[in-house]
Design a protein around this motif. Structure first.
Motif, mmCIF file in Angstrom:
data_model
loop_
_atom_site.group_PDB
_atom_site.id
_atom_site.type_symbol
_atom_site.label_atom_id
_atom_site.label_comp_id
_atom_site.label_asym_id
_atom_site.label_seq_id
_atom_site.Cartn_x
_atom_site.Cartn_y
_atom_site.Cartn_z
ATOM 1 N N SER A 79 17.779 49.202 67.997
ATOM 2 C CA SER A 79 17.400 50.267 67.068
ATOM 3 C C SER A 79 18.678 50.970 66.644
ATOM 4 O O SER A 79 19.464 51.422 67.493
ATOM 5 N N THR A 80 18.898 51.075 65.339
ATOM 6 C CA THR A 80 20.171 51.602 64.854
ATOM 7 C C THR A 80 19.968 52.564 63.699
ATOM 8 O O THR A 80 18.996 52.461 62.938
ATOM 9 N N ARG A 81 20.897 53.493 63.571
ATOM 10 C CA ARG A 81 20.861 54.444 62.466
ATOM 11 C C ARG A 81 21.536 53.895 61.212
ATOM 12 O O ARG A 81 21.271 54.364 60.106
ATOM 13 N N ALA A 82 22.431 52.919 61.392
ATOM 14 C CA ALA A 82 23.128 52.315 60.252
ATOM 15 C C ALA A 82 23.462 50.873 60.595
ATOM 16 O O ALA A 82 23.545 50.498 61.771
ATOM 17 N N LEU A 83 23.651 50.077 59.558
ATOM 18 C CA LEU A 83 23.882 48.650 59.739
ATOM 19 C C LEU A 83 25.023 48.193 58.844
ATOM 20 O O LEU A 83 25.057 48.513 57.655
ATOM 21 N N ILE A 84 25.964 47.457 59.429
ATOM 22 C CA ILE A 84 27.000 46.775 58.654
ATOM 23 C C ILE A 84 26.713 45.287 58.724
ATOM 24 O O ILE A 84 26.776 44.686 59.797
ATOM 25 N N ASN A 85 26.365 44.712 57.584
ATOM 26 C CA ASN A 85 26.081 43.274 57.530
ATOM 27 C C ASN A 85 27.341 42.551 57.078
ATOM 28 O O ASN A 85 27.817 42.747 55.965
ATOM 29 N N ALA A 86 27.880 41.723 57.967
ATOM 30 C CA ALA A 86 29.131 41.014 57.692
ATOM 31 C C ALA A 86 28.966 39.533 58.008
ATOM 32 O O ALA A 86 29.780 38.938 58.701
ATOM 33 N N THR A 87 27.886 38.948 57.492
ATOM 34 C CA THR A 87 27.514 37.591 57.868
ATOM 35 C C THR A 87 28.134 36.511 56.984
ATOM 36 O O THR A 87 27.964 35.322 57.261
ATOM 37 N N GLY A 88 28.834 36.886 55.924
ATOM 38 C CA GLY A 88 29.529 35.897 55.119
ATOM 39 C C GLY A 88 28.612 34.887 54.453
ATOM 40 O O GLY A 88 27.441 35.180 54.146
ATOM 41 N N THR A 89 29.127 33.670 54.272
ATOM 42 C CA THR A 89 28.399 32.646 53.531
ATOM 43 C C THR A 89 28.374 31.285 54.222
ATOM 44 O O THR A 89 27.618 30.400 53.807
ATOM 45 N N TRP A 90 29.184 31.078 55.249
ATOM 46 C CA TRP A 90 29.375 29.739 55.807
ATOM 47 C C TRP A 90 28.073 29.085 56.262
ATOM 48 O O TRP A 90 27.923 27.868 56.216
ATOM 49 N N ASP A 91 27.123 29.886 56.705
ATOM 50 C CA ASP A 91 25.871 29.337 57.233
ATOM 51 C C ASP A 91 24.879 28.951 56.140
ATOM 52 O O ASP A 91 23.779 28.479 56.449
#
Length: 366
Positions: free
Chosen positions: A135-147
């Motif tokens: 459970s989080t108050r904020a999210l940084i999505n850094a998943t890129g594109t390779w997958d």
């Protein structure tokens, strides 16, 4: 920041920030979180699905040596120095990332697969993973594109009796010895594959949707800024992002000049269909092949965000800088204009600055 640390409640752990991905963008973000006073495993957590440090670099083909890498920019706070240019980039950069994680004590959790991000209670987000729920108050999505390698579809594709593979699983040039190879794609990977494969293959054919654009001048700061601005314009409009490379053109260096002179980079327009033995065009032209290598790029790996319904009518996620317009708790780092290595560093800093302000304005739910 949350002074009560990680809290377990019915198998749900609470933090202020979840970072998804530990490539260049994720590590940059984690570094700036630490500098802003956030503590790993107390205030934030970094989740990475890869088996070891290195981001997407650890999966690059062995023949992509560090000396062939264009534009690898150092992570903030720790330079990459003394690397052997003849060593595979997968080894050099994986070792560098591992050292970076240790130097700044980022405590990356891996391998952890993020399955979905959903709306939670009290203004929080729920991040469902193979290692439980956060459970989080904020999210940084850094998943890129390779997958998410992109495979175009053409009539007859399923009938081809040879081998089809994508850049994502490119094994190196020797695997194509004595074979007739069609390389599809006009980007940097496609040209690199062609130049590597040509000395080994019986024949190579280069096919692209559009004629290649070569950049004869130096790739300076002004050109880079202009390219990033074009990608940023699309993201702000909610359109699917293009890569920065797609708007800069191919660098016209000595290797490419020689390949053009040798006929390796003689380009054909896209074929109209695939046959059991190769490809055909409507004008009657045909090329037989043993292998079709799709150097057709990647798409952002953001399926886990689907429950939040963030996509704009244009098909992309509308973002200003890194902040998602539809949900300011979420930042996309390494997406669109921040997909370059130097862009990811700057974006990580900007995202953390914005998140710190957001958390200061929003009261902690207890």
């Amino acid at each position: 920041m949350n002074d009560i640390g990680v809290r377990d409640s019915a198998d749900v752990r609470e933090v202020d920030v979840v970072v998804i991905g530990a490539g260049q963008a994720g590590l940059s973000s984690a570094y700036h979180l630490r500098r802003a006073g956030f503590e790993p495993e107390r205030d934030f957590v970094v989740l990475d699905h890869s088996p070891r440090p290195g981001g997407a670099w650890q999966f690059r083909w062995p023949s992509l040596t560090y000396g062939k890498v264009h534009g690898m920019h150092a992570l903030p706070g720790l330079e990459l120095t003394g690397a052997d240019p003849a060593r595979p980039s997968s080894e050099v950069i994986a070792a560098y990332f591992a050292s970076y994680e240790e130097t700044f004590d980022l405590r990356v959790r891996r391998p952890v697969d993020v399955r979905a991000v959903r709306e939670g209670d009290g203004g929080r987000l729920l991040v469902e993973t193979s290692d439980g729920t956060w459970s989080t108050r904020a999210l940084i999505n850094a998943t890129g594109t390779w997958d998410r390698p992109f495979w175009p579809r053409y009539p007859g594709q399923e009938t081809f009796l040879g081998r089809q593979l994508h850049t994502a699983i490119y094994p190196g040039p020797e695997a194509f010895r004595g074979q007739r190879v069609i390389v599809v794609g006009g980007g940097a990977s496609g040209t690199q594959h062609l130049m590597e494969i040509a000395p080994y293959a019986a024949a190579t054919t280069w096919v692209t949707r559009r004629p290649p654009v070569y950049n004869e001048g130096p790739f300076d700061e002004n050109l880079g800024r202009a390219a990033v601005a074009l990608v940023d314009e699309r993201v702000r409009a909610g359109l699917p992002p293009q890569s920065v490379v797609s708007v800069t053109g191919l660098p016209l260096n000595d290797a490419i000049r020689q390949a053009r002179a040798d006929g390796v980079l003689d380009r054909l327009p896209m074929f109209d269909r695939i046959t059991p033995s190769g490809v055909e065009w409507d004008d009657g032209r045909r090329v037989d092949a043993d292998v079709i290598l799709w150097a057709t790029g990647f798409r952002p790996a953001i399926e886990h965000l689907a429950p939040l319904k963030l996509r704009a009518p244009g098909g992309g996620i509308q973002a200003e800088d890194t902040r998602v317009v539809a949900d300011p708790r979420i930042h996309l780092v390494g997406y669109g204009p921040s997909a370059s290595t130097i862009g990811a560093n700057r974006a990580g800093r900007a995202a953390v600055r914005d998140i710190k302000r957001l958390l200061a304005e929003a009261p902690v739910a207890v």
